[in-house]
Scaffold this active site. Structure first.
Site, PDB file in Angstrom:
ATOM      1  CG  LEU A   1      -1.931  -1.098   1.271  1.00 14.86           C
ATOM      2  CD1 LEU A   1      -2.654  -0.882   2.506  1.00 14.86           C
ATOM      3  CD2 LEU A   1      -2.857  -1.174   0.219  1.00 14.86           C
ATOM      4  CB  SER A   2       0.358   4.523  -1.673  1.00 19.59           C
ATOM      5  OG  SER A   2      -1.029   4.839  -1.149  1.00 19.59           O
ATOM      6  N   PRO A   3       1.834   5.293   1.218  1.00 20.51           N
ATOM      7  CG  PRO A   3       3.992   5.927   1.585  1.00 20.51           C
ATOM      8  CD  PRO A   3       3.051   5.394   0.394  1.00 20.51           C
TER       9      PRO A   3
END
Length: 242
Positions: A60-62
């Site tokens: 997942l992206s931050p």
């Protein structure tokens, strides 16, 4: 630039962008502490707000991780279950918030479990428990959980996960099929908060793990269901969640 400075820049941007996905000091501090480069190869730019694919799972992206934890509201000492261990990054953030010994993670894909364990150990979170199992069954031996985070979408919260919540517990998950919404669910299985639209992969069950030779559905079935507007073929209406 040192990794810590890169993390600070990453979190600063998440705090001050138009969406303001990092709203609490605790989530911001956790993201500043976790060495994301231990979970994402450096050549893939670990501290940019991007998601990546690895071994059939999505890192997942931050900003996505920040949204999940702002919704989950983890407190120090909370017992936390992460369904969908992935590469271990989300579990590491949970460990910063609750304490590593209080975090448990499960994933249905054995290779992913091995990678998550290795990454967590290298990053200093070796006390996080990571087990290989069907996440819809939860982890009854360690229940009840104060917080349950499901990193995959389902039409309804799996009953086993709801039953493993503490009385004042909270479960956060992407709910829906074609159109998903991030929701918070209480121990009665009722939706208590909605946190906006999201797009996650479906929650896999036994027989559907990434890389398996056989699945519970076929590509043809997916296409046919999509053509008849019945969704993507993974609503799991045929599953007895009990």
């Amino acid at each position: 630039m040192e990794q810590a400075a890169l993390r600070d820049d990453m979190v600063d941007s998440l705090e001050h962008d138009a969406k303001g996905v990092v709203r609490s000091d605790r989530v911001g501090l956790a993201l500043r502490e976790v060495p994301r480069h231990e979970f994402v190869p450096e050549e893939k730019r670990a501290y940019t707000d991007q998601s990546h694919e690895h071994a059939g799972t999505r890192i997942l992206s931050p900003s996505s991780v920040a949204r999940l934890f702002e919704a989950l509201r983890v407190e120090p000492g909370d017992a936390v279950l992460v369904v969908g261990a992935g590469v271990g990054y989300t579990s590491a953030v949970a460990a910063e918030l609750a304490g590593a010994r209080n975090v448990h993670a499960v994933d249905i894909t054995r290779r992913v479990v091995y990678d998550a364990r290795s990454n967590l150990a290298d990053a200093g979170y070796g006390e996080v428990l990571v087990d290989c199992r069907d996440g819809t069954h939860g982890l009854a031996g360690y229940a009840p959980f104060d917080r349950v985070l499901v990193e995959a979408a389902a039409v309804e919260p799996p009953r086993a996960l709801v039953s493993q919540l503490a009385d004042d517990g909270r479960l956060v998950m992407p709910r829906g099929a074609a159109g998903q919404t991030l929701v918070s669910v209480d121990a009665a299985g009722e939706i208590v908060d909605e946190h906006g639209p999201v797009a996650f992969a479906p929650l896999l069950v036994e027989g559907e793990q990434a890389g398996a030779l056989e699945r519970n559905r076929t590509d043809r079935e997916d296409r046919e269901r999509a053509q008849t507007a019945l969704g993507n073929g993974w609503e799991h209406e045929w599953i007895d969640w009990d």
